[in-house]
Design a protein around this motif. Structure first.
Motif, mmCIF file in Angstrom:
data_model
loop_
_atom_site.group_PDB
_atom_site.id
_atom_site.type_symbol
_atom_site.label_atom_id
_atom_site.label_comp_id
_atom_site.label_asym_id
_atom_site.label_seq_id
_atom_site.Cartn_x
_atom_site.Cartn_y
_atom_site.Cartn_z
ATOM 1 N N LEU A 91 0.846 -1.217 -0.153
ATOM 2 C CA LEU A 91 0.052 -0.022 0.027
ATOM 3 C C LEU A 91 0.922 1.290 -0.116
ATOM 4 C CD1 LEU A 91 -3.144 0.492 2.075
ATOM 5 C CD2 LEU A 91 -1.380 2.198 2.376
ATOM 6 N N VAL A 92 0.610 2.272 -0.512
ATOM 7 C CA VAL A 92 1.223 3.672 -0.622
ATOM 8 C C VAL A 92 0.281 4.521 0.173
ATOM 9 C CG1 VAL A 92 2.039 5.456 -2.067
ATOM 10 C CG2 VAL A 92 2.209 3.075 -2.913
ATOM 11 N N HIS A 93 0.836 5.153 1.056
ATOM 12 C CA HIS A 93 0.395 6.584 1.768
ATOM 13 C C HIS A 93 0.916 7.717 1.158
ATOM 14 C CE1 HIS A 93 -0.364 8.012 6.092
ATOM 15 N NE2 HIS A 93 0.272 9.129 5.456
ATOM 16 N N LEU A 94 -0.030 8.546 0.989
ATOM 17 C CA LEU A 94 0.591 9.682 0.401
ATOM 18 C C LEU A 94 0.082 10.958 1.545
ATOM 19 C CD1 LEU A 94 -1.455 9.402 -3.197
ATOM 20 C CD2 LEU A 94 0.983 8.926 -2.655
ATOM 21 N N ALA A 95 1.169 11.637 1.901
ATOM 22 C CA ALA A 95 1.070 12.419 3.051
ATOM 23 C C ALA A 95 0.829 13.924 2.509
ATOM 24 C CB ALA A 95 2.144 12.408 4.063
ATOM 25 N N SER A 96 -0.214 14.473 2.410
ATOM 26 C CA SER A 96 -0.444 15.765 1.967
ATOM 27 C C SER A 96 -0.056 15.884 0.490
ATOM 28 C CB SER A 96 0.405 16.747 2.949
ATOM 29 O OG SER A 96 -0.340 18.147 2.420
ATOM 30 N N PRO A 97 -0.363 14.969 -0.435
ATOM 31 C CA PRO A 97 -0.060 15.084 -1.803
ATOM 32 C C PRO A 97 -0.451 15.975 -2.548
ATOM 33 C CG PRO A 97 -2.013 13.703 -1.518
ATOM 34 C CD PRO A 97 -1.253 14.166 -0.174
ATOM 35 N N PHE A 98 0.934 16.828 -3.399
ATOM 36 C CA PHE A 98 0.720 17.996 -4.128
ATOM 37 C C PHE A 98 1.641 17.996 -5.438
ATOM 38 C CE2 PHE A 98 0.642 22.353 -5.398
ATOM 39 C CZ PHE A 98 -0.745 22.581 -5.809
ATOM 40 N N VAL A 99 3.001 17.713 -4.782
ATOM 41 C CA VAL A 99 4.010 17.526 -5.901
ATOM 42 C C VAL A 99 4.681 16.143 -5.887
ATOM 43 C CG1 VAL A 99 6.368 18.380 -6.560
ATOM 44 C CG2 VAL A 99 4.526 19.993 -5.610
ATOM 45 N N LEU A 100 5.435 15.866 -5.026
ATOM 46 C CA LEU A 100 5.905 14.382 -4.704
ATOM 47 C C LEU A 100 4.769 13.418 -4.728
ATOM 48 C CD1 LEU A 100 8.412 12.990 -4.374
ATOM 49 C CD2 LEU A 100 8.270 13.216 -1.979
ATOM 50 N N GLY A 101 3.744 13.931 -3.941
ATOM 51 C CA GLY A 101 2.578 12.745 -3.775
ATOM 52 C C GLY A 101 1.942 12.423 -5.170
ATOM 53 N N VAL A 102 1.841 13.392 -6.102
ATOM 54 C CA VAL A 102 1.619 13.169 -7.629
ATOM 55 C C VAL A 102 2.155 11.995 -8.167
ATOM 56 C CG1 VAL A 102 1.060 14.142 -9.683
ATOM 57 C CG2 VAL A 102 0.040 15.195 -7.810
ATOM 58 N N ARG A 103 3.453 12.182 -8.020
ATOM 59 C CA ARG A 103 4.455 10.902 -8.465
ATOM 60 C C ARG A 103 4.197 9.529 -7.785
ATOM 61 N NH1 ARG A 103 7.166 12.869 -13.007
ATOM 62 N NH2 ARG A 103 8.935 11.243 -12.645
ATOM 63 N N GLY A 104 3.786 9.790 -6.678
ATOM 64 C CA GLY A 104 3.603 8.571 -5.723
ATOM 65 C C GLY A 104 2.277 7.972 -6.176
ATOM 66 N N MET A 105 1.338 8.739 -6.370
ATOM 67 C CA MET A 105 -0.104 8.218 -6.971
ATOM 68 C C MET A 105 -0.009 7.642 -8.364
ATOM 69 S SD MET A 105 -3.381 7.967 -5.982
ATOM 70 C CE MET A 105 -3.276 6.485 -6.985
ATOM 71 N N THR A 106 0.862 8.189 -9.126
ATOM 72 C CA THR A 106 1.102 7.628 -10.498
ATOM 73 C C THR A 106 1.647 6.307 -10.539
ATOM 74 O OG1 THR A 106 1.224 9.970 -11.519
ATOM 75 C CG2 THR A 106 2.033 8.220 -12.869
ATOM 76 N N ALA A 107 2.572 6.348 -9.709
ATOM 77 C CA ALA A 107 3.511 5.095 -9.548
ATOM 78 C C ALA A 107 2.480 3.908 -8.904
ATOM 79 C CB ALA A 107 4.886 5.356 -8.761
ATOM 80 N N ALA A 108 1.767 4.487 -7.977
ATOM 81 C CA ALA A 108 1.026 3.259 -7.208
ATOM 82 C C ALA A 108 -0.276 2.660 -8.259
ATOM 83 C CB ALA A 108 0.226 3.983 -6.012
ATOM 84 N N ALA A 109 -0.808 3.661 -9.161
ATOM 85 C CA ALA A 109 -1.767 3.293 -10.095
ATOM 86 C C ALA A 109 -1.022 2.289 -11.175
ATOM 87 C CB ALA A 109 -2.224 4.479 -11.077
ATOM 88 N N ARG A 110 0.208 2.824 -11.529
ATOM 89 C CA ARG A 110 1.028 1.961 -12.635
ATOM 90 C C ARG A 110 1.249 0.623 -11.932
ATOM 91 N NH1 ARG A 110 5.522 5.411 -13.918
ATOM 92 N NH2 ARG A 110 3.664 6.479 -15.187
#
Length: 375
Positions: A91-110
């Motif tokens: 699981l990926v936890h995104l803490a206050s995503p806006f810049v780095l978190g967007v990259r994390g969300m994209t990676a999690a989806a992929r």
């Protein structure tokens, strides 16, 4: 569980996002899970910034925010996706995503991994403060990342309403914990009080970043109250201007740990002035310290401060109302003590252990939901 926490800020930064990410990592380790943190790199001058981290920390390149060098913004990096994959995350936890978190969300989806996004920062409010606009663009970016997450965790009912009003769904409330062992009334220090208020003045404190959106300037009227001494704890780009705007105030700079806890407990009133708080951890720390609170009736403080029971709520950005509220408490030591006791009682069960277990519960629910969909 193997969890990757992708956070826009992490210690040695001092702010709510960094502190919550650290507490989350600590709790996961205590419960036998395997977290890993991805965070922006700190200045090169920092010496071993992750020495005390409870788990591995991967730093990605970053640059200081123009006009606010204490805040660093991550640069695009393939390291985020590589780290998530290499950690074999569940699981990926995104803490206050806006810049780095967007990259994390994209990676999690992929990678086909579930993601939990934690909303903590009123970025639209910040855009309004610093650039006089841009709220719509901020919300579009927030909708993109939170809309892709399996679940969004909001820290307060006001924050949840804002998210819903801007088209973000799958929201649950997840509040913040407070270290009630560190922040406690027994740390009240009479020697420190004599040092800060040699004339026996009522001590009114602000703790937090010294930045435009915090509106610490609203305490100017409080500085003029007879028999009151304002104490300001924190640093930031507004510091020099505030020293001129708050005559007679004592500026203690950045304080942390037990030193900060001693200052909190030694105050008579805690005054928070920022109108854009999604939660407001310093209000909770003041309450744990047995100190009555004056705060704006907006955002996170609406959930934290029981008006006329643990403190006073005032209209946001109203300097006169702040001054009147502080004056009324300065003149009523018995009432202050009653509010302080009620505040302490209100937060005694909000430990990071309890809050951390709630978070793990959210993780498990999201994993179950993913499994049910796959089946």
């Amino acid at each position: 569980m193997r969890v990757v926490i992708v956070t826009e800020s992490f210690p040695p930064d001092v702010n709510g996002v960094a502190h919550t990410a650290l507490q989350t990592a600590r709790h996961l380790v205590r419960r036998g899970h395997e977290p890993l943190v991805v965070a922006p790199a700190v200045p090169a001058a920092a010496t071993d910034p992750d020495a005390g981290a409870p788990c591995p920390v991967v730093r990605v390149p970053s640059v200081p925010l123009p006009g606010y060098p204490q805040v660093r913004v991550a640069l695009p990096s393939r390291r985020v996706a590589h780290t998530i994959a290499a950690h074999r995350a569940d699981l990926v936890h995104l803490a206050s995503p806006f810049v780095l978190g967007v990259r994390g969300m994209t990676a999690a989806a992929r990678l086909g991994l579930p993601a939990v996004a934690v909303y903590q920062t009123d970025l639209a409010g910040y855009a309004r403060t610093y650039v006089g606009g841009g709220e719509s663009a901020a919300w579009r970016r927030l909708r993109a990342v939170h809309g892709a997450a399996d679940r969004t965790l909001a820290p307060s009912t006001a924050a949840a309403r804002d998210l819903e009003a801007h088209g973000i769904g799958r929201i649950r409330i997840w509040r913040r914990g407070v270290d009630t062992a560190r922040f406690r009334p027994e740390l009240r220090d009479e020697a420190l009080r004599r040092e800060l208020a040699p004339g026996g003045e009522t001590l009114v404190g602000y703790v937090g970043r010294l930045a435009a959106e915090k509106r610490v300037d609203l305490l100017a009227g409080v500085c003029a109250l007879p028999g009151v001494r304002v104490v300001v704890v924190g640093d930031g780009p507004s510091g020099p201007g505030l020293r001129a705007a708050l005559p007679g105030a004592v500026f203690l700079g950045r304080r942390t740990g037990d030193d900060l806890a001693r200052i909190f407990a030694s105050l008579d009133v805690f005054a928070h002035t920022g109108p854009y708080e999604t939660f407001c951890q310093t209000v909770q720390e003041a309450m744990a310290s047995g100190v009555p609170v004056v705060a704006p009736a907006a955002g996170g403080p609406l959930d934290l401060v029981a008006h006329r029971r643990t403190g006073l709520l005032v209209p946001p950005e109203d300097a006169g109302a702040v001054r009147e509220a502080v004056a009324s408490l300065a003149a009523a030591p018995v009432l202050r003590a009653a509010y302080g006791r009620a505040g302490r009682a209100a937060v005694e069960q909000r430990t990071w252990e309890a809050i951390g277990d709630e978070l793990i519960g959210h993780y498990l629910e999201v994993l179950r939901e993913r499994t049910a969909v796959a089946a």
